[in-house]
Design an enzyme around this catalytic site. Structure first.
Site, PDB file in Angstrom:
ATOM      1  N   ASP A  26       0.825  -1.203   0.000  1.00 42.77           N
ATOM      2  CA  ASP A  26       0.000   0.000   0.000  1.00 42.77           C
ATOM      3  C   ASP A  26       0.866   1.263   0.000  1.00 42.77           C
ATOM      4  OD1 ASP A  26      -2.182   1.929   0.814  1.00 42.77           O
ATOM      5  OD2 ASP A  26      -3.253   0.036   0.997  1.00 42.77           O
ATOM      6  N   SER A  77      -6.772   4.241  -1.642  1.00 42.56           N
ATOM      7  CA  SER A  77      -6.904   2.818  -1.358  1.00 42.56           C
ATOM      8  C   SER A  77      -8.266   2.270  -1.746  1.00 42.56           C
ATOM      9  CB  SER A  77      -6.645   2.560   0.129  1.00 42.56           C
ATOM     10  OG  SER A  77      -5.307   2.859   0.454  1.00 42.56           O
ATOM     11  N   HIS A 136     -11.272  11.761   0.164  1.00 44.50           N
ATOM     12  CA  HIS A 136     -12.440  11.506   1.000  1.00 44.50           C
ATOM     13  C   HIS A 136     -13.547  12.528   0.766  1.00 44.50           C
ATOM     14  CE1 HIS A 136     -10.716   8.435   3.806  1.00 44.50           C
ATOM     15  NE2 HIS A 136      -9.586   8.998   3.408  1.00 44.50           N
ATOM     16  N   ARG A 166      -3.097  15.368   5.101  1.00 47.74           N
ATOM     17  CA  ARG A 166      -2.718  14.010   4.744  1.00 47.74           C
ATOM     18  C   ARG A 166      -2.845  13.809   3.242  1.00 47.74           C
ATOM     19  NH1 ARG A 166      -2.614   9.326   8.077  1.00 47.74           N
ATOM     20  NH2 ARG A 166      -3.206   7.385   7.062  1.00 47.74           N
ATOM     21  N   ASP A 167      -3.987  14.195   2.689  1.00 50.53           N
ATOM     22  CA  ASP A 167      -4.170  14.179   1.243  1.00 50.53           C
ATOM     23  C   ASP A 167      -3.819  15.525   0.626  1.00 50.53           C
ATOM     24  OD1 ASP A 167      -5.184  11.565   1.436  1.00 50.53           O
ATOM     25  OD2 ASP A 167      -7.173  12.333   1.916  1.00 50.53           O
ATOM     26  N   ARG A 203      -8.149  14.878  11.462  1.00 53.01           N
ATOM     27  CA  ARG A 203      -8.794  13.661  10.968  1.00 53.01           C
ATOM     28  C   ARG A 203      -8.275  12.387  11.615  1.00 53.01           C
ATOM     29  NH1 ARG A 203      -6.896  12.538   4.856  1.00 53.01           N
ATOM     30  NH2 ARG A 203      -7.357  10.391   5.449  1.00 53.01           N
ATOM     31  N   ARG A 210     -11.570   4.213  11.171  1.00 52.45           N
ATOM     32  CA  ARG A 210     -12.106   3.220  10.242  1.00 52.45           C
ATOM     33  C   ARG A 210     -11.824   1.825  10.775  1.00 52.45           C
ATOM     34  NH1 ARG A 210      -8.007   4.023   5.142  1.00 52.45           N
ATOM     35  NH2 ARG A 210      -6.095   3.322   6.145  1.00 52.45           N
ATOM     36  N   ARG A 286     -16.012   9.123   0.390  1.00 53.45           N
ATOM     37  CA  ARG A 286     -15.357   7.832   0.598  1.00 53.45           C
ATOM     38  C   ARG A 286     -15.906   7.179   1.852  1.00 53.45           C
ATOM     39  NH1 ARG A 286      -8.863   6.411   0.614  1.00 53.45           N
ATOM     40  NH2 ARG A 286      -8.961   4.793   2.209  1.00 53.45           N
ATOM     41  N   GLY A 287     -16.036   5.868   1.803  1.00 53.36           N
ATOM     42  CA  GLY A 287     -16.775   5.177   2.833  1.00 53.36           C
ATOM     43  C   GLY A 287     -16.048   4.818   4.105  1.00 53.36           C
ATOM     44  N   ASP A 288     -14.788   4.391   4.013  1.00 54.33           N
ATOM     45  CA  ASP A 288     -14.193   3.709   5.158  1.00 54.33           C
ATOM     46  C   ASP A 288     -14.153   4.563   6.412  1.00 54.33           C
ATOM     47  OD1 ASP A 288     -12.254   5.324   3.973  1.00 54.33           O
ATOM     48  OD2 ASP A 288     -10.624   3.869   4.203  1.00 54.33           O
ATOM     49  N   ARG A 289     -13.856   5.847   6.295  1.00 48.67           N
ATOM     50  CA  ARG A 289     -13.731   6.703   7.467  1.00 48.67           C
ATOM     51  C   ARG A 289     -15.008   7.504   7.762  1.00 48.67           C
ATOM     52  NH1 ARG A 289      -8.753   6.710   9.734  1.00 48.67           N
ATOM     53  NH2 ARG A 289      -6.982   6.028   8.467  1.00 48.67           N
ATOM     54  N   LYS A 366      -5.842  -1.774   7.154  1.00 47.08           N
ATOM     55  CA  LYS A 366      -6.069  -2.071   5.735  1.00 47.08           C
ATOM     56  C   LYS A 366      -6.874  -3.350   5.515  1.00 47.08           C
ATOM     57  CE  LYS A 366      -3.598   1.437   4.202  1.00 47.08           C
ATOM     58  NZ  LYS A 366      -4.141   2.519   3.341  1.00 47.08           N
ATOM     59  N   ASP A 434       2.015   3.243   3.070  1.00 51.12           N
ATOM     60  CA  ASP A 434       1.000   4.288   3.077  1.00 51.12           C
ATOM     61  C   ASP A 434       0.858   4.933   4.449  1.00 51.12           C
ATOM     62  OD1 ASP A 434      -1.108   5.766   1.756  1.00 51.12           O
ATOM     63  OD2 ASP A 434      -2.509   4.619   2.972  1.00 51.12           O
ATOM     64  N   HIS A 438       2.186   8.616   5.294  1.00 49.14           N
ATOM     65  CA  HIS A 438       1.288   9.729   5.605  1.00 49.14           C
ATOM     66  C   HIS A 438       1.799  10.594   6.750  1.00 49.14           C
ATOM     67  CE1 HIS A 438      -2.029   9.361   2.892  1.00 49.14           C
ATOM     68  NE2 HIS A 438      -2.341   8.127   3.246  1.00 49.14           N
ATOM     69  N   ASP A 475      -1.490  -0.043  -4.610  1.00 48.26           N
ATOM     70  CA  ASP A 475      -2.789   0.557  -4.939  1.00 48.26           C
ATOM     71  C   ASP A 475      -2.692   2.023  -5.325  1.00 48.26           C
ATOM     72  OD1 ASP A 475      -1.980   1.188  -2.377  1.00 48.26           O
ATOM     73  OD2 ASP A 475      -3.991   1.039  -1.509  1.00 48.26           O
ATOM     74  N   HIS A 476      -1.610   2.682  -4.963  1.00 43.07           N
ATOM     75  CA  HIS A 476      -1.381   4.094  -5.284  1.00 43.07           C
ATOM     76  C   HIS A 476      -0.008   4.465  -4.756  1.00 43.07           C
ATOM     77  CE1 HIS A 476      -2.005   5.058  -1.045  1.00 43.07           C
ATOM     78  NE2 HIS A 476      -3.106   4.322  -1.096  1.00 43.07           N
ATOM     79  N   HIS A 496      -1.032  11.244  -0.934  1.00 39.30           N
ATOM     80  CA  HIS A 496      -0.734  10.305  -2.011  1.00 39.30           C
ATOM     81  C   HIS A 496      -0.067  11.051  -3.158  1.00 39.30           C
ATOM     82  CE1 HIS A 496      -4.276   7.535  -0.575  1.00 39.30           C
ATOM     83  NE2 HIS A 496      -3.293   7.639   0.309  1.00 39.30           N
TER      84      HIS A 496
END
Length: 550
Positions: A26, A77, A136, A166-167, A203, A210, A286-289, A366, A434, A438, A475-476, A496
């Site tokens: 990752d 991700s 996100h 982070r992003d 965040r 997550r 985005r879903g995970d968080r 992950k 990853d 970060h 994945d990135h 990323h």
């Protein structure tokens, strides 16, 4: 649905005797060598051997290659694992929301109209990641909703901001706050409106946990957003500036993602607590968080932490909605503004239909990537008689303090599964490129890469022992660009990257039966067909073409 699917055997390749293993490193992209590239700075002889072999290439992992709007959009991700597992490219988060806003469909939805109806008589709250990172969330989505709410008669709105860092650059919170305050001022200038920033925090400290790794994060966020619990400031700007100064006074460079919770207050107290009858929208796409905070707001029988107020008040009854439905199986949330992509017929669905036994392993951070995202945003097993999922608990720490994370434990678990002889296919995610990347800590990320290399050597040895095949990719990008430099000043890069990612096959029995011949513009979605070929199957006709030819 699983039993209606079918894979044809490959006409010229029956696969190897042993299992096929997919290793997803990752956040490990491919970028030019240099002092900011933790991937190339690290001593990684085994990874180098893999990526320099004749069975290696590079894949796009951002922008349209993973369903995002433009080549300026970094991969992430979620979309990366969707593409890896589905073998096709689906329009993703930001792209879906952009279309819904541009067409006006989002504002014609029953859910939006319900939120506005509540907002007209009470307060409309917006909770989300406050940046334009487009992983996100995107602030332009927030601004469009704020303006539309005002146009539809909402007079009170509170924004609860989650600093990014982070992003986007690690100390960019003040820039986003300034822009948002300008938008709010423009809306309020019409008179009779009170649109304001009410609370916030980093965040990685509040709200956006997550995979149930750190529920106290969510509790801190909930209590700040709902009850106004937290350190009080006269503005979001004052909160961030104060915490920046305090961090530096303590000898530490601040990072937006770890800033503590704060509440904006005036002489009467917090300016934007949540009350019965209010509307609350989580605007992350985005879903995970976003799943856990959604559960905290909408579940009647929620029991993970107490939602009572400081004086024993019951949790407010609100009209809650998410930007998308973040978990299609668990139906979280029940109400959402934009329908998520419908991802069907993933690689796992086909393998289960063929009776192929498989496993997926990662640590908590992950784990959902190789299960939920890989399976097309579906929770749980497709066929629990054929699949084994293993989650290794993550430590609740800042990951540059433990750069190995659980990579060695993941490796040991995978080796046991491979040697059991029960599985034909396995996938794992090494999270540290990853998660440590970060943090912006170059030295820690270099150490993380060295541990990945050490563990890859062990996996290669077991694949050799079992006459299997190992496929390595990511994945990135992230760890491949750790800082930027301008006028001699280095700025940590915690986001990323737009870099391609490696793709390599290790096949101890390789004798020229196939060769790497990627199609034009290869991306992550081409991996699924390749894996199926290596297992001796032809890929479904509508999958993106294989990276290998026979």
């Amino acid at each position: 649905m699983v039993m209606s699917l079918h894979l044809d055997r490959h006409p010229s390749f029956s696969g190897r005797p042993g299992p096929v293993l997919l290793v997803i490193a990752d956040g490990v992209g491919v970028a030019p060598e240099g002092p900011s590239n933790a991937v190339t700075v690290a001593d990684t002889p085994h990874l180098d051997e893999l990526t320099e072999s004749e069975l290696a290439t590079q894949l796009a992992a951002h922008g349209p290659a993973v369903g995002l709007p433009t080549d300026d959009d970094m991969g992430n991700s979620e979309v990366g694992h969707n593409a890896l597992g589905a073998g096709r490219v689906f329009a993703q988060g930001a792209k879906l929301v952009n279309k819904a806003i541009e067409s006006g469909a989002i504002f014609e939805s029953k859910v939006w109209k319900g939120a506005v109806e509540h907002g007209r008589s009470a307060t409309m709250h917006f909770v989300g990641l406050h940046s334009d990172g487009n992983v996100h969330s995107h602030n332009e989505h927030l601004y469009a909703m704020l303006r539309h709410a005002a146009d539809e008669g909402v007079t009170s709105a509170a924004v609860h901001i989650l600093h990014d860092g982070r992003d986007v650059p690690s100390q960019s919170a003040l820039e986003y706050i300034e822009r948002t305050e300008q938008v709010l001022a423009e809306i309020n200038a019409a008179g009779g409106r009170n649109f304001r920033i009410a609370s916030g925090g980093g965040r990685m400290y509040i709200t956006m946990d997550r995979y149930e790794a750190d529920w106290p994060m969510v509790e801190r966020g909930y209590r700040a957003h709902v009850w106004g619990e937290g350190r009080r400031f006269s503005s979001a700007k004052q909160a961030v500036e104060t915490m920046y100064d305090e961090a530096r006074a303590g000898g530490k460079e601040p990072s937006d993602q770890y800033l503590r919770e704060f509440v904006v207050a005036d002489a009467n107290g917090p300016v934007g607590t949540v009350a019965d009858g209010d509307a609350v929208i989580v605007y992350n796409f985005r879903g995970d968080r976003a799943i856990e905070i959604s559960r905290a707001f909408e579940e009647d029988d929620f029991d993970v932490f107490s939602r009572q107020g400081p004086n024993g008040e019951n949790a407010p009854s609100v009209y809650f909605a998410g930007m998308l439905q973040y978990d299609g199986d668990a139906l979280v949330p029940k109400q959402y503004l934009v329908a998520p992509p419908s991802i069907d017929r993933t690689m796992s669905h086909y393998l289960c239909a063929e009776g192929v036994r498989s496993f997926a392993v990662s640590e908590t951070q992950k784990y959902g990537h190789v299960t939920y995202f890989w399976n097309g945003n579906r929770s749980g097993y497709i066929d629990e008689t054929l699949e084994t999922y293993v989650e290794i608990p993550s430590d609740n720490v800042e990951f540059d303090t433990t750069p190995a994370m659980k990579v060695r434990e993941i490796t040991d678990e995978v080796i046991d599964l491979l040697r059991s002889g029960e599985y034909d296919f396995g996938r794992l995610n090494f999270p540290s490129g990853d998660m440590v990347g970060h943090t912006g800590n170059l030295d820690a990320t270099v150490e993380a890469m060295a541990v990945i290399d050490e563990c890859m050597a062990k996996l290669v040895a077991v694949i050799d022992e079992l006459d299997g095949v190992l496929v390595y990719t990511a994945d990135h990008g992230n760890a491949d660009v750790m800082y930027t430099e301008k006028d001699g000043v280095r700025s940590p890069k915690t986001s990323h990257t737009l870099s391609p990612v490696p793709f390599a096959i290790h096949d101890p029995n390789y004798d020229g039966e196939y060769h790497v011949a990627p199609p034009a513009h290869p991306g992550l979605a081409n991996v699924a067909a390749t894996l199926l070929n290596l297992m001796g199957f032809e890929a479904p006709d509508d999958y993106e073409p294989s990276i290998i030819q026979f």
